[in-house]
Design a protein around this motif. Structure first.
Motif, short mmCIF file in Angstrom:
data_model
loop_
_atom_site.label_atom_id
_atom_site.label_comp_id
_atom_site.label_asym_id
_atom_site.label_seq_id
_atom_site.Cartn_x
_atom_site.Cartn_y
_atom_site.Cartn_z
N GLU A 72 -0.91 15.82 -32.95
CA GLU A 72 0.13 14.88 -33.41
C GLU A 72 1.49 15.20 -32.83
OE1 GLU A 72 0.16 15.00 -37.63
OE2 GLU A 72 -1.81 14.10 -37.83
N LEU A 73 1.68 16.41 -32.36
CA LEU A 73 2.99 16.84 -31.90
C LEU A 73 3.53 15.95 -30.79
CD1 LEU A 73 5.11 18.99 -32.42
CD2 LEU A 73 4.01 20.42 -30.70
N GLY A 74 2.69 15.62 -29.82
CA GLY A 74 3.13 14.75 -28.71
C GLY A 74 3.53 13.37 -29.20
N HIS A 75 2.76 12.82 -30.14
CA HIS A 75 3.08 11.50 -30.69
C HIS A 75 4.39 11.55 -31.47
CE1 HIS A 75 -0.76 9.95 -29.44
NE2 HIS A 75 -1.40 10.89 -30.12
N LYS A 76 4.59 12.60 -32.23
CA LYS A 76 5.83 12.73 -33.00
C LYS A 76 7.04 12.85 -32.09
CE LYS A 76 3.89 14.67 -37.20
NZ LYS A 76 3.87 15.79 -38.12
N MET A 77 6.88 13.61 -31.01
CA MET A 77 8.00 13.76 -30.08
C MET A 77 8.32 12.43 -29.42
SD MET A 77 7.09 17.50 -28.42
CE MET A 77 8.08 17.19 -26.99
N ARG A 78 7.28 11.68 -29.03
CA ARG A 78 7.49 10.37 -28.40
C ARG A 78 8.13 9.40 -29.40
NH1 ARG A 78 2.89 9.75 -25.58
NH2 ARG A 78 1.75 9.11 -27.43
N ALA A 79 7.69 9.44 -30.65
CA ALA A 79 8.27 8.57 -31.68
C ALA A 79 9.73 8.92 -31.93
CB ALA A 79 7.47 8.68 -32.97
N ASN A 80 10.06 10.20 -31.95
CA ASN A 80 11.45 10.61 -32.15
C ASN A 80 12.33 10.14 -30.99
OD1 ASN A 80 10.95 11.83 -34.60
ND2 ASN A 80 10.68 13.88 -33.72
N ARG A 81 11.81 10.24 -29.76
CA ARG A 81 12.58 9.76 -28.61
C ARG A 81 12.79 8.26 -28.69
NH1 ARG A 81 9.33 13.41 -25.43
NH2 ARG A 81 8.01 11.65 -24.89
N ALA A 82 11.74 7.52 -29.07
CA ALA A 82 11.86 6.06 -29.18
C ALA A 82 12.84 5.68 -30.29
CB ALA A 82 10.49 5.44 -29.45
N GLU A 83 12.81 6.40 -31.38
CA GLU A 83 13.74 6.11 -32.48
C GLU A 83 15.18 6.37 -32.05
OE1 GLU A 83 14.35 8.16 -36.71
OE2 GLU A 83 12.36 7.25 -36.45
N LYS A 84 15.40 7.47 -31.34
CA LYS A 84 16.75 7.78 -30.85
C LYS A 84 17.21 6.72 -29.86
CE LYS A 84 19.49 11.43 -28.69
NZ LYS A 84 20.28 10.53 -27.91
N ARG A 85 16.30 6.29 -28.99
CA ARG A 85 16.64 5.25 -28.01
C ARG A 85 16.98 3.93 -28.71
NH1 ARG A 85 19.07 3.59 -23.71
NH2 ARG A 85 17.95 2.03 -22.52
N ALA A 86 16.23 3.59 -29.75
CA ALA A 86 16.50 2.36 -30.50
C ALA A 86 17.87 2.43 -31.18
CB ALA A 86 15.41 2.12 -31.53
N GLU A 87 18.21 3.59 -31.73
CA GLU A 87 19.53 3.75 -32.36
C GLU A 87 20.64 3.61 -31.32
OE1 GLU A 87 19.34 7.53 -34.27
OE2 GLU A 87 18.07 6.80 -35.91
N LEU A 89 20.49 1.91 -28.51
CA LEU A 89 20.56 0.50 -28.13
C LEU A 89 21.22 -0.35 -29.22
CD1 LEU A 89 17.08 0.07 -26.42
CD2 LEU A 89 19.32 0.09 -25.30
N GLU A 90 20.97 -0.03 -30.48
CA GLU A 90 21.62 -0.77 -31.57
C GLU A 90 23.13 -0.55 -31.55
OE1 GLU A 90 19.70 0.46 -35.15
OE2 GLU A 90 17.92 -0.75 -34.75
N ARG A 91 23.55 0.70 -31.28
CA ARG A 91 25.00 0.98 -31.17
C ARG A 91 25.60 0.23 -29.99
NH1 ARG A 91 23.65 6.14 -33.00
NH2 ARG A 91 23.29 6.93 -30.92
N GLU A 92 24.89 0.24 -28.85
CA GLU A 92 25.37 -0.46 -27.67
C GLU A 92 25.47 -1.96 -27.93
OE1 GLU A 92 24.01 -1.13 -23.03
OE2 GLU A 92 23.21 0.57 -24.15
N LEU A 93 24.49 -2.52 -28.62
CA LEU A 93 24.51 -3.94 -28.97
C LEU A 93 25.68 -4.26 -29.88
CD1 LEU A 93 23.16 -6.71 -28.84
CD2 LEU A 93 21.76 -6.01 -30.80
N ALA A 94 25.96 -3.40 -30.85
CA ALA A 94 27.10 -3.62 -31.74
C ALA A 94 28.41 -3.62 -30.96
CB ALA A 94 27.13 -2.56 -32.84
N VAL A 95 28.55 -2.68 -30.01
CA VAL A 95 29.76 -2.62 -29.19
C VAL A 95 29.88 -3.89 -28.34
CG1 VAL A 95 30.82 -1.42 -27.23
CG2 VAL A 95 29.90 -0.11 -29.14
N MET A 96 28.78 -4.35 -27.77
CA MET A 96 28.83 -5.56 -26.95
C MET A 96 29.17 -6.79 -27.79
SD MET A 96 25.75 -5.11 -24.28
CE MET A 96 26.22 -4.62 -22.65
N ARG A 97 28.69 -6.85 -29.01
CA ARG A 97 29.05 -7.98 -29.88
C ARG A 97 30.53 -7.96 -30.21
NH1 ARG A 97 23.79 -7.98 -33.84
NH2 ARG A 97 22.46 -9.19 -32.45
N ILE A 98 31.07 -6.78 -30.44
CA ILE A 98 32.52 -6.67 -30.70
C ILE A 98 33.30 -7.12 -29.47
CG2 ILE A 98 34.39 -5.03 -31.10
CD1 ILE A 98 32.41 -3.47 -32.89
N ARG A 99 32.86 -6.67 -28.28
CA ARG A 99 33.53 -7.09 -27.05
C ARG A 99 33.45 -8.61 -26.87
NH1 ARG A 99 31.38 -2.98 -22.49
NH2 ARG A 99 32.27 -1.09 -23.36
#
Length: 122
Positions: A72-87, A89-99
């Motif tokens: 499970e370790l590999g899957h958990k690491m991949r899920a953590n990376r995907a979750e960080k990437r999603a966060e 992208l959400e921050r980047e999207l919020a900044v672009m909406r403000i712009r």
């Protein structure tokens, strides 16, 4: 959700109860000491068969848990990376909406909106 937890607990109990009864009956029925030798090690260990069996089951459980955890370790690491990437992208999207709102506020609104369909194409 409460119904599901109740059903899961009932199923778990129905599985654990017979296993517990069998293990207890096995332990009570096999108290005679047996001699256990481990090939590369010198000497022998005299212990009740039930104790040797239970220690083997515990060792197998621990080994299986370690194998499952490492799988499970590999899957958990991949899920953590995907979750960080999603966060990110959400921050980047919020900044672009403000712009976008800032740019829309700076550009004067035109009285005539562009057509959504190109009239020349028909």
């Amino acid at each position: 959700m409460g119904h599901r937890n109740w059903a899961t607990a009932l199923i778990s109990f129905c599985i654990k109860l017979p296993i517990t009864v069998v293990v207890v009956l096995f332990a009570v029925s096999n108290w005679k000491p047996v001699s256990m030798e481990l090939w590369p090690l010198p000497g022998a260990l005299d212990a009740p068969l039930s104790l040797i069996f239970l220690l083997a089951v515990v060792a197998g459980f621990i080994l299986g848990a370690v194998i499952a955890w490492s799988g499970e370790l590999g899957h958990k690491m991949r899920a953590n990376r995907a979750e960080k990437r999603a966060e990110d992208l959400e921050r980047e999207l919020a900044v672009m909406r403000i712009r976008e709102e800032e740019i829309r506020a700076q550009v004067p609104a035109s009285p005539k909106r562009p057509a959504l369909v190109d009239k020349r194409a028909s």
